[in-house]
Design a protein around this motif. Structure first.
Motif, short mmCIF file in Angstrom:
data_model
loop_
_atom_site.label_atom_id
_atom_site.label_comp_id
_atom_site.label_asym_id
_atom_site.label_seq_id
_atom_site.Cartn_x
_atom_site.Cartn_y
_atom_site.Cartn_z
N ARG A 102 33.20 4.35 -14.09
CA ARG A 102 32.07 5.22 -13.79
C ARG A 102 30.82 4.69 -14.50
O ARG A 102 29.73 4.63 -13.92
N THR A 106 28.32 -0.10 -9.85
CA THR A 106 28.41 -1.27 -8.96
C THR A 106 28.13 -2.57 -9.69
O THR A 106 28.18 -3.64 -9.08
N LEU A 176 34.34 1.41 -5.07
CA LEU A 176 33.26 1.77 -6.00
C LEU A 176 32.18 0.70 -6.00
O LEU A 176 30.98 1.01 -5.99
N THR A 179 30.28 1.05 -2.58
CA THR A 179 29.67 2.32 -2.18
C THR A 179 29.14 3.15 -3.35
O THR A 179 28.47 4.15 -3.12
N ASP A 180 29.49 2.76 -4.57
CA ASP A 180 29.14 3.52 -5.78
C ASP A 180 29.80 4.89 -5.77
O ASP A 180 29.28 5.85 -6.35
N ARG A 181 30.96 5.02 -5.15
CA ARG A 181 31.73 6.27 -5.12
C ARG A 181 33.03 6.07 -5.89
O ARG A 181 33.79 5.15 -5.61
N ALA A 183 35.43 8.53 -6.31
CA ALA A 183 36.48 9.48 -5.90
C ALA A 183 37.76 8.76 -5.47
O ALA A 183 38.86 9.26 -5.72
N HIS A 184 37.64 7.61 -4.83
CA HIS A 184 38.84 6.90 -4.36
C HIS A 184 39.65 6.36 -5.54
O HIS A 184 40.89 6.39 -5.51
#
Length: 204
Positions: A102, A106, A176, A179-181, A183-184
């Motif tokens: 986190r 990216t 991540l 997409t800079d996410r 959650a996965h």
């Protein structure tokens, strides 16, 4: 290889130092600092090691040193891997992994370093392979410790379970990076640990 200059009097060649340009500074800094820890006192007047450092193999050796340094950091930042002896320890490790990526977002130093080597190069494959092997081995060792303590079903194959968990982590990290996410990655870790707990579930 680095080039050599011959003197006019035929003296032995002196290998040239590879210059770390501003383009390499961000990627090279961690490895160079590791080789040249900060000094106190009068020695601070010496030239900045980020400007000139001797790599006999030239730029390729520089990038390889940086890639290995970043790969080592991935495992070093997960010190909980060596003590996965309880479910509390597994969730502490899970939180450490999520927090690390986190914060990184990216901007992945290891990915950048491997890109400098070339994703199809033997050196890049070797560094990535060594990292993943070490990571998987430590996960498998943790699973075996839990299995020996009757916290995990004895029928589970530790190596395959570790491989599947690591594959989920790497997939989450890749998503991540693109997409800079996060959650996965969280889902891969949570479901992977839940799968390990399911056959012999106990309170966290």
């Amino acid at each position: 290889m680095t080039t050599c200059r011959w003197s006019a009097h035929g003296r032995a060649p002196r290998p040239r130092r590879h210059r770390v340009t501003p383009h390499h500074r961000q990627t090279a800094a961690p490895a160079l600092r590791a080789r040249h820890p900060a000094r106190s006192g009068p020695s601070r007047t010496r030239p900045d090691p980020l400007q000139f450092h001797y790599f006999p193999g030239g730029k390729d050796e520089l990038h390889l040193a940086v890639a290995r340094h970043e790969a080592d950091r991935v495992i070093h930042d997960q010190q909980e891997l060596s003590s996965l002896t309880s479910w509390a320890a597994w969730y502490q490790w899970r939180d450490k992994v999520v927090d690390r990526y986190r914060a990184q977002g990216t901007d992945c130093p290891l990915h950048a370093a491997l890109s400098q080597l070339g994703t199809a190069s033997d050196a890049a494959s070797t560094v990535a392979g060594e990292l993943l092997d070490q990571w998987q081995q430590q996960l498998a060792a943790g699973i075996r410790r839990m299995r020996d303590g009757d916290e995990i079903a004895h029928a589970l194959d530790a190596d395959r379970e570790a491989a599947a968990l690591l594959a989920g982590i790497q997939g989450g990290v890749l998503i991540l990076l693109t997409t800079d996410r996060i959650a996965h990655l969280e889902a891969a870790l949570d479901l992977g640990i839940a799968h390990l707990r399911a056959p012999g579930r106990r309170d966290r």
